[in-house]
Structure formats: C-alpha cells, structure tokens
Design a protein around this motif. Structure first.
Motif, mmCIF file in Angstrom:
data_model
loop_
_atom_site.group_PDB
_atom_site.id
_atom_site.type_symbol
_atom_site.label_atom_id
_atom_site.label_comp_id
_atom_site.label_asym_id
_atom_site.label_seq_id
_atom_site.Cartn_x
_atom_site.Cartn_y
_atom_site.Cartn_z
ATOM 1 N N PRO A 264 -5.985 -13.946 -8.278
ATOM 2 C CA PRO A 264 -4.674 -14.592 -8.226
ATOM 3 C C PRO A 264 -4.693 -15.851 -9.093
ATOM 4 C CG PRO A 264 -5.880 -15.015 -6.191
ATOM 5 C CD PRO A 264 -6.745 -14.132 -7.027
ATOM 6 N N GLN B 6 1.640 -1.784 -3.540
ATOM 7 C CA GLN B 6 2.053 -0.666 -2.700
ATOM 8 C C GLN B 6 3.018 0.232 -3.457
ATOM 9 O OE1 GLN B 6 4.090 -0.969 1.399
ATOM 10 N NE2 GLN B 6 1.958 -1.502 1.818
ATOM 11 N N SER C 261 6.258 2.722 -3.627
ATOM 12 C CA SER C 261 7.508 2.539 -2.899
ATOM 13 C C SER C 261 7.484 3.419 -1.647
ATOM 14 C CB SER C 261 8.709 2.872 -3.783
ATOM 15 O OG SER C 261 8.998 4.244 -3.697
ATOM 16 N N GLU D 243 -3.886 -5.378 7.080
ATOM 17 C CA GLU D 243 -3.279 -5.081 8.378
ATOM 18 C C GLU D 243 -1.764 -5.253 8.351
ATOM 19 O OE1 GLU D 243 -5.263 -6.158 11.857
ATOM 20 O OE2 GLU D 243 -3.452 -6.464 13.034
ATOM 21 N N ARG D 244 -1.310 -6.405 7.876
ATOM 22 C CA ARG D 244 0.126 -6.667 7.905
ATOM 23 C C ARG D 244 0.888 -5.693 7.002
ATOM 24 N NH1 ARG D 244 3.533 -10.859 9.393
ATOM 25 N NH2 ARG D 244 1.688 -11.820 10.270
ATOM 26 N N GLU D 245 0.391 -5.506 5.761
ATOM 27 C CA GLU D 245 1.127 -4.658 4.822
ATOM 28 C C GLU D 245 1.144 -3.208 5.280
ATOM 29 O OE1 GLU D 245 2.861 -6.144 2.500
ATOM 30 O OE2 GLU D 245 1.946 -8.052 3.109
ATOM 31 N N ALA E 293 -6.188 -6.255 0.993
ATOM 32 C CA ALA E 293 -5.541 -7.113 1.996
ATOM 33 C C ALA E 293 -5.247 -8.461 1.354
ATOM 34 C CB ALA E 293 -6.445 -7.283 3.206
ATOM 35 N N VAL E 294 -6.216 -8.960 0.596
ATOM 36 C CA VAL E 294 -6.057 -10.266 -0.027
ATOM 37 C C VAL E 294 -4.907 -10.254 -1.035
ATOM 38 C CG1 VAL E 294 -7.219 -11.984 -1.453
ATOM 39 C CG2 VAL E 294 -8.474 -10.830 0.364
ATOM 40 N N GLY F 167 -9.170 -3.806 4.924
ATOM 41 C CA GLY F 167 -9.124 -5.252 5.135
ATOM 42 C C GLY F 167 -9.847 -6.094 4.100
ATOM 43 N N THR F 168 -10.127 -5.559 2.926
ATOM 44 C CA THR F 168 -10.840 -6.395 1.954
ATOM 45 C C THR F 168 -9.929 -6.689 0.752
ATOM 46 O OG1 THR F 168 -12.903 -5.574 2.838
ATOM 47 C CG2 THR F 168 -13.047 -6.698 0.754
ATOM 48 N N PHE G 34 -2.144 -8.612 -0.774
ATOM 49 C CA PHE G 34 -0.885 -8.259 -0.091
ATOM 50 C C PHE G 34 -0.430 -6.841 -0.383
ATOM 51 C CE2 PHE G 34 0.689 -12.271 1.689
ATOM 52 C CZ PHE G 34 -0.263 -13.127 1.164
#
Lengths: 222, 563, 134
Positions: free
Chosen positions: A122, A6, A8, A39-41, A32-33, A28-29, A35
């Motif tokens: 990851p 992301q 700043s 949705e949350r971020e 999202a994985v 959401g793909t 971070f």
C-alpha cells in the motif's frame, strides 16, 4: 505481499446457478490486509450473495469461515466441516489459496472470489502498487532500489525510453516513469555515474522462461 | 449463527471499560459516564436510576457537591471540565423515579438505630433498608437532613429538595423520629434494651467553634451554626447593619451570603488565610464577591470591642503565616500590626466540632483530643455493635464523603449482624486511568462548558429562592456530549489481529501502534469514536462499554438483598 | 390491498442528529423508522449495513455531521465513502442504491428536525421503490 481485489458479486453469483449450500472461505493473510478476502470482506461477500439469492427467491444457505492462510494444508484443514457441508466453495484467497483448497477438497468445486493481481504494497490507505515481478534475478542493487522490471511498462534495463514525459510513463499520466525515479534516486545515493554503464541482457531463465519454478532447501526438505 | 443485525456497537460482556477518573475520584464511585451518556441520549429516567443505584441523594449532590469528579475530568486539559454535578441535578430534577425498583422487603429481624439524620446516617439507613433491615433514625431537629438542612442555606439547597430525598428514603420503610434527642429523650444504652442490635452514630459536627478572645460574650457576637439554623428554620434573624464574619471557609461564605439576603448592608468576611489559601471553594468565593461581600485576607482576630455590653468594633492582627513548615494549621501573627473595624455584629465561622455529650458509655472511647475512636475500615467504635461514620468519625469533610462512609458502614453493619468477622473488612478502590497524554490533547476538538443559568444578581439578594436555575434539556444534552468517554475505547483481539496497520492509518487520534506483532490501543489515548472497529478487515476490534456496578454498591447486595 | 409501510433504520451520529422524542416529546418519529445511535458516523459498518438489508429492512439513512465538522476529524467523510461502496454492491446484486442515503447537517443541529425530515423523505422514496424483497 500478494495484492488482489474482489470479483463483482454478480460474476461470482452467476457461477452459483443451482447450488443450495455455499461455503465462503476467507483468507486471513495478504488478501485480508488489502481488503479483498479477509474475515470482514468475505462476510460482506456472503451477505451480498444471500441478498442476491433472496431477491431471486432462491433458497440458498451460505456459511462463511476465515482461516489464517489458505496456502498451507494445515490451516485449510480447519475448513473441512463447512466445505463438506457445502455444495460449492467460493474462496476469497489469492490464486494460490484457491488452488490449494480445490486440491484438498476434491471432488468439491472451489471457485475464486478474487482476481489475484500482483506483488506490491500500500502506498497510501486504500491504494496498492506493484513492486516486484518475481523475475528470480534481482537487479535492485543496480537501480537504486527501484525495480525497472516491475515498475517500467517495458521492463527496460537501460531506460528511460523516449516515452518518458515529465516523469510520467507514456502509457498513462497516472504512472510514474520508473527510470525517471531511478535517475532521481541514484542522484540522492550519489551513484548517478552508474547510469552511464550499459546493463547487459538479463538472464530471464530464472523467470517464467523455464516454466513453473520451484525452490528447494535441502536441509529443510524431508 | 447470525449476529445481532441492528446493534451498532458490538457488546461483549467480558469487555468492560477501565475506571474513568471521574468515577475513580467520587467517594461513592458514581458511574458518571453511564449517567452522562444516558443524558446524552435523553434517557433521563435512566440517568436518575443510575444515580439512585449508588446515591440516595442525587438532587442534593447535584446542587451542593463540590464535585471531586470535575477536578479529575480529563477534559480540563482540552478546555474545561464537564459540568458533572449540574448534569446530575438535571437528571434528578427531570427524571422520573421507577418505584418498582426501589421496593424492599423487610426480610431481616435485627433492628438498627441510627443517631442523626444527616447524609451519613440517612445513606446508611437507605442501604440497610434496601438490605432488608428495619431501621429507625433518631434526629434531634424537627426535620431530617442534618447539616444539609441546618447549615446549607436555602438559596443553595431548597428545603423541598431535601424533603424529596428524605421522602424517598422513608418510602423504603426507614422510620425517622424527629425531635428526639438521644442522650436527653432517650439514653443511648436504652436503645440496646429496646432491641436495637446495632447502633450507628452519625451526628456530624453540630457545634460551632468559638474564639478564645476578649469580647466573645458581648451582645451581637454569634456563632455560625446557630445563626444558619435560625435562618434555615425561618426564625426572625437580624444580622445587623455592619457585619463582620470571621472565617474563610464555606460556612463563613454561607453566613455572609445569608446575611446579605437578610438585609445586612456592609458585610466583611475576614480570614487568616490569603486569597489562595482560603478553604472556601473558588466558585463560592467568586459568587460571594459578586454579591458585594468584602473579603479581607490575612488578618487574625485579636479582640472584640464592646460598648454598653454590645459589640461596637473588632481588632485584628496581621498574619505572618497560617501553616507551619509541615503544612499544619499553626498561625503566627505580627502582634503590633493592628487593624480595627467598626461593626454591630460579629459571626464566628471558624469551624465545627462534635457534640458527644450524649455518649455516657465508658465502653465507647474517645481519644486524647476528645474525638470518637472509630476503626477506619469497618467503622466500628470501641464498643461492639456500635458504629460511627461521617464527620463525627472522620472530621470535617464534604457531603458525598459522608454518604460514602454511610454506605460502607451499612455493608459493615450487615456483615456484623450476620455474624461475619468484620475485623479485616476493606473497601478497595479501583485504579482509574491516568491523565490525557499531551499528543491526544492537541487532537481532541474543543467544546466549551455550558454555563449554569442563575437568577440575576439584582433579584438574587432579595430572596432565598434557589440561585442556580438548573440546566434545561438542550444545555444538558450538549454538555453531556462533551464527555470524552475515558476508558471506554477500542480493544484489539490479538487472536484475530492480522497486523494490517489499517487501524494505525485510520485513527484520527493516532492511538494504535504495533506491539508484539499486533495492533495495540492505549486506553488513555483512545476517544472511542469507533472508526477503527468498522474499518478493521479482520473484525478484530471491539469497543469497551461502561462498567455496570460499583464495589460499594454491589447491585445484588443492595437491590436484591442477601438472605 | 394492504398499504406498504417500509421498514427503515435511521443511523445517527450521537453528536449532531438526534431528535428528542422520549421524555420531553412533542414530535414523534414514525413507528416504521427505527433509530440507531452511532458513536460517530465513522462507526458505520459496511457489513452491518448489508446484514441489515439482508434481514429485510427496506431502507437505511445515515445522519452525520457536515463536512469538516466531525468531532473525530473525518468520521463523517468515511461514512459517506462507505455508503458509496455499499451502493456499488447493492447495484451489483440488483438492489436500488437509492435505498441508502446520507444526510449531513450542522453539528449545532442537535435538536433540529433533520432526523424527522430524513425519515419522511426516505419513507416517501422507499414507498416508491416498494419492498426490498417482493
């Protein structure tokens, strides 16, 4: 998977100077994985932006919505209501999603919320590493399944170079030398002899050399 | 729409816990986790209220229940079971009753008679009163409580504890007529004439069984229940110096320990069963031994020897086996292996049976063994409008089973009086989650069980005041926090799950796995820590919360009543 | 001029930090501090915290078990790391990162004054910082 991080909140907010309604669009793909923009971020970003404007005593409304993938027209169709409502859109998808949403919802402006970085995976929770450059001419068969194009700083095909020190790359002690890894891997595979073969110059025409690339599958294409 | 800003646990009403094994094991399906979590948060009034929703006797059960819930507690595999009963007692002793919730309206016309003010009868009376019925309970003893009052010694269950619970039931409008013996003071058939539309028989097993051996008529030979009754009603009782208690069950233990407190010096409890077969609860046996009562196993009484009409000794035969190949009670003896004991008193505590002499109604049928015939599902006898529950209907059992039967019978009677068909009535029990998997057991941290403080052994034998002191707040909260919240764990919303594997990586108990392309958490393994839910980048995980109601205690049915 | 009473939320891990104050109460937590139970400090949710600040709460503190003492192995260290992330975001948007703090205590401190002390300390700190939104 595409890896991004992301921007700043400040950088994003500085582009939202006079807007009153902002739509934050999550994806959401891949992002999202990792971070960055799921949705949350994207909700976290929306909340942080709301606080930023509240501190500046600016009346700004922010809506947040996450769709499955922003790189498909059908999925971004779902964003219509919130984007029509907004003055400006911040997309927390990768660069592909931002471009798609921008094209679909012209003349509304769509800003990127992420810096899209690489194709990778990851390696431990919270750590993502680059694994592929998308050169269009895969050499993993020759290098024991470790890509020298993506993982060697110099993209060498006949490594290692003199900068390989104790298994690390000379540009940083945090970066493993890809060719040391290839050597160790080939040993495990019993293919160490292949290190003696000189790799011929790579065909870079399949890479960025020819400008933006496309793949067509005739039987699927309509 | 903004979400609730302060909620730390997202609550979703469609999203309930699975039944934890403690609740599943309780005959009245007490929502154990709910009151334990209330205690953990020191919401003691709430903990009591949760108990009272399903159980009119939390103070009593907290003391004397043999807690089948604890036997099924999944913490047993990790360290020791939670002290569930003692926590109930803590809530009952320290919580304040919210009276406004207990108020009832007598909305129904039909009068109901309950015979016997024991746990079964009073539980039924309690629930029937909550349903709006005028209920009268007939009790032949001078005080209500049934076997809890007559048979349970005061050092285990003080009189005022029973009185407190009975008072609460009375406050619902239940009339309890003590010193009224049905069959003597009023005939059972007259109850119908007096306008009682339904009769519930809850007389328990009020007679002690005797032995068919030589010498039982001698002076100094007593039966357990008359002895315990005399002790419990503060009559002058002299247990002698050398006492032999025949029996290995909880009643025998109560007799022996009461006699010890009355000054008997040399007490032997002699039973047929071996140490492992004894029907008395292991913790009772342990305390009995602490109180220096000698327990002699594997002997069967042969004859009681008298001198001048008084007991002077007793002979036993060695036991070959207690149970037959089918596991039925069928003792066999070595007839020539005789052991003789000197004694001046013998108390026989080998079991109880029902006193059904008051039933002079041919329509209320008994089976070939002289027991009341009762429908196991709806608790009706062979006579329309006459019901029976508790030990008289189902044989010897524990108090909470009698309470459960009372509660079910209340629902059955209500349906009967409203003209519903009760022939197909059935009380379903939910499936509870199964044992803690081995893998999880190893990962769960151990926290040892809090010990119940007791009065010191030296003082114990001089008094009938309560042996167990009860948990204080600190002990109770610590104990409550041991609860593993079985079944209240994380749940994945597969519409939102992006199979990112984050939960798989962050879970400290290695619970999540990928199933059909989505994350899946096995409720049997999850410890409800909530870590995955706050980490999930797709906000796809929620934590189930505790189930609110129990099928035997439909809150709407019992609190509001049905008009 | 009216005195500034900061609005504070104290999140606490249910296994260590709760200070008794209802049924047996001798000590009262100040009325401007709202208690919020967590199943484990590892249940602390970044989004939830940001939204709480957004709603006008002036300060937040989290009380969790000491290092290596978490009932759920590492919930407490996760909570600390999440709080660091929140601090970063707060600084980016111009809010003092002092407005959120973590207190770690012995799990045995169930009835200690830590929650109360944290309330007082945070109260003082936040009074110095002033309200989150002017």
């Amino acid at each position: 998977m595409i890896i991004a991080s992301q921007k700043s909140v400040r950088e994003i907010a500085d582009n939202l100077t006079k807007h009153k309604r902002i739509s934050v669009a999550g994806c959401g793909t891949c992002v999202a994985v990792c971070f960055a923009g799921g949705e949350r971020e994207s909700e976290i970003l929306a909340s942080a932006l709301r606080m930023f404007f509240k501190l500046k005593s600016r009346k700004v409304e922010i809506r947040q919505q996450t769709v499955k993938r922003q790189c498909e027209w059908e999925f971004i169709e779902e964003l219509k209501e919130n984007i029509d409502w907004a003055d400006i859109v911040v997309s927390t998808a990768c660069g592909i999603g931002v471009q798609a949403v921008q094209k679909k919802y012209l003349p509304k402006r769509v800003l990127p919320g992420l810096n899209t970085s690489f194709m990778g995976m990851p390696t431990s929770p919270g750590v993502w590493k680059e694994r592929c450059l998308g050169c269009g001419d895969c050499v993993l068969d020759e290098t024991g399944g470790i890509c020298p194009i993506a993982r060697c700083a110099k993209n060498l095909l006949n490594g290692p170079c003199g900068g390989s020190q104790n298994g690390k790359c000379e540009i940083s002690k945090d970066i493993d030398c890809a060719w040391q890894e290839i050597y160790d891997r080939l040993k495990v595979l019993g293919l160490l002899d292949s290190m003696n073969e000189i790799a011929l110059p790579k065909n870079w025409s399949t890479s960025r050399d020819g400008g933006p690339r496309r793949i067509v599958r005739e039987d699927v294409n309509t | 729409m903004r979400k609730s800003l302060l909620g730390s646990v997202k609550q979703n009403n469609d999203n309930e816990t699975l039944t934890p094994p403690c609740q599943g094991a309780c005959p009245i399906l007490t929502p154990v986790q709910r009151y334990i979590s209330a205690i953990a948060e020191e919401r003691v009034d709430d903990a009591l209220a949760i108990n009272l929703e399903v159980n009119p006797f939390p103070s009593i059960c907290g003391r004397i229940c043999c807690h089948p819930c604890e036997d099924r507690c999944r913490r047993i595999k990790v360290d020791e079971a939670l002290s569930i009963a003692s926590l109930k007692r803590f809530a009952a002793d320290n919580g304040r009753v919210r009276t406004e919730k207990q108020k009832t309206v007598k909305s129904k016309k039909h009068k109901i008679a309950v015979i016997g003010a024991g746990p079964a009868g009073l539980a039924a009376a309690n629930d029937l009163a909550l349903l709006g019925y005028p209920v009268t309970v007939f009790e032949k003893m001078p005080e209500a409580g049934g076997m809890l009052r007559v048979g349970v010694p005061k050092y285990r269950l003080p009189k005022d504890v029973i009185q407190k619970e009975v008072k609460r039931i009375k406050s619902l409008g239940v009339e309890i007529k003590t010193n009224v013996e049905v069959g003597k003071d009023i005939k059972i058939n007259d109850l119908k004439k007096e306008g009682y539309k339904a009769i519930l028989i809850g007389v328990g097993l009020a007679l002690s069984r005797s032995l068919p051996i030589e010498g039982v008529e001698l002076k100094g030979v007593h039966l357990a229940l008359p002895f315990l009754k005399a002790v419990n009603f503060d009559e002058k009782v002299k247990p002698g110096k050398k006492l032999i208690v025949i029996g290995g069950g909880n009643v025998a233990v109560d007799v022996a320990r009461s006699a010890r407190r009355l000054g008997a010096k040399d007490i032997k409890m002699i039973c047929l069963e071996s140490k492992d077969e004894m029907p008395a609860h292991c913790w009772e046996v342990e305390e009995t031994l602490e109180e220096k009562v000698e327990i002699v196993n594997s002997l069967g009484p042969k004859r009681i020897i008298g001198k001048d009409g008084k007991v002077s000794g007793i002979e036993f035969m060695a036991v070959k086996s207690v149970f037959d190949d089918f596991g039925r009670f069928n003792p066999t003896f070595y007839k020539n292996k005789i052991t003789k004991f000197e004694c001046d008193t013998v108390i026989i505590a080998i079991g109880q049976m029902a006193d059904l002499s008051f039933l002079n109604d041919p329509e209320i049928k008994l089976n070939e063994r002289g027991q009341l015939i009762v429908n196991k599902n709806n608790f009706s006898t062979t006579k329309n409008g006459v019901f029976a529950c508790g030990e008289v209907a189902s044989g010897p059992g524990i108090a909470v089973e009698a309470i459960a039967a009372g509660k079910k019978t209340a629902i059955s009677i209500d349906k009967y009086l409203r003209g519903e068909d009760i022939s197909c009535l059935k009380f379903e029990r939910p499936d509870s989650i199964s044992e803690l998997p081995e893998k999880t057991t190893e990962l769960v941290k151990k926290y040892s069980r809090q010990k119940m403080p007791k009065i010191p052994i030296k003082e114990r034998l001089k008094t009938f005041s309560e042996l167990e002191i009860g948990f204080d707040k600190k002990i109770a909260v610590r104990e409550a926090l041991r609860c593993m919240s079985c079944g209240a764990g994380a749940e994945v919303n597969s519409d939102k799950c992006i199979a990112c594997l984050t939960c798989v990586r962050v879970c400290p108990y290695e619970v999540p796995e990928i199933k059909d392309g989505f994350a899946y958490m096995d409720a049997e393994e999850c410890q409800a820590c909530g870590i995955c839910a706050s980490e999930c980048p797709a906000s796809a995980i929620e934590i189930r919360h505790y189930k609110e109601s129990s099928p035997f205690c439909d809150k709407e049915l019992l609190v509001k009543g049905r008009v | 001029m009216p005195v500034f009473r900061p609005k504070i939320i104290g999140y606490y891990c249910q296994y260590c930090a709760y200070l008794s104050d209802d049924n047996f109460g001798k000590v009262k937590i100040p009325s401007n501090v709202k208690k919020c139970k967590l199943l484990c400090s590892g249940k602390l949710d970044i989004l939830n915290i940001l939204e709480t600040f957004e709603s006008g709460i002036d300060g937040i503190f989290v009380v969790g078990c000491k290092e290596d003492e978490c009932r759920n192995i590492n919930g407490n260290s996760r909570a600390s790391r999440r709080v660091n992330y929140i601090k970063k975001i707060l600084e980016q948007i111009g809010i003092s990162s002092e407005r959120i703090a973590v207190y770690n205590i012995e799990p045995e401190s169930l009835f200690s004054n830590v929650f109360l002390e944290a309330s007082a300390e945070m109260g003082k700190k936040i009074r110095g910082l002033g309200p989150i939104y002017k």
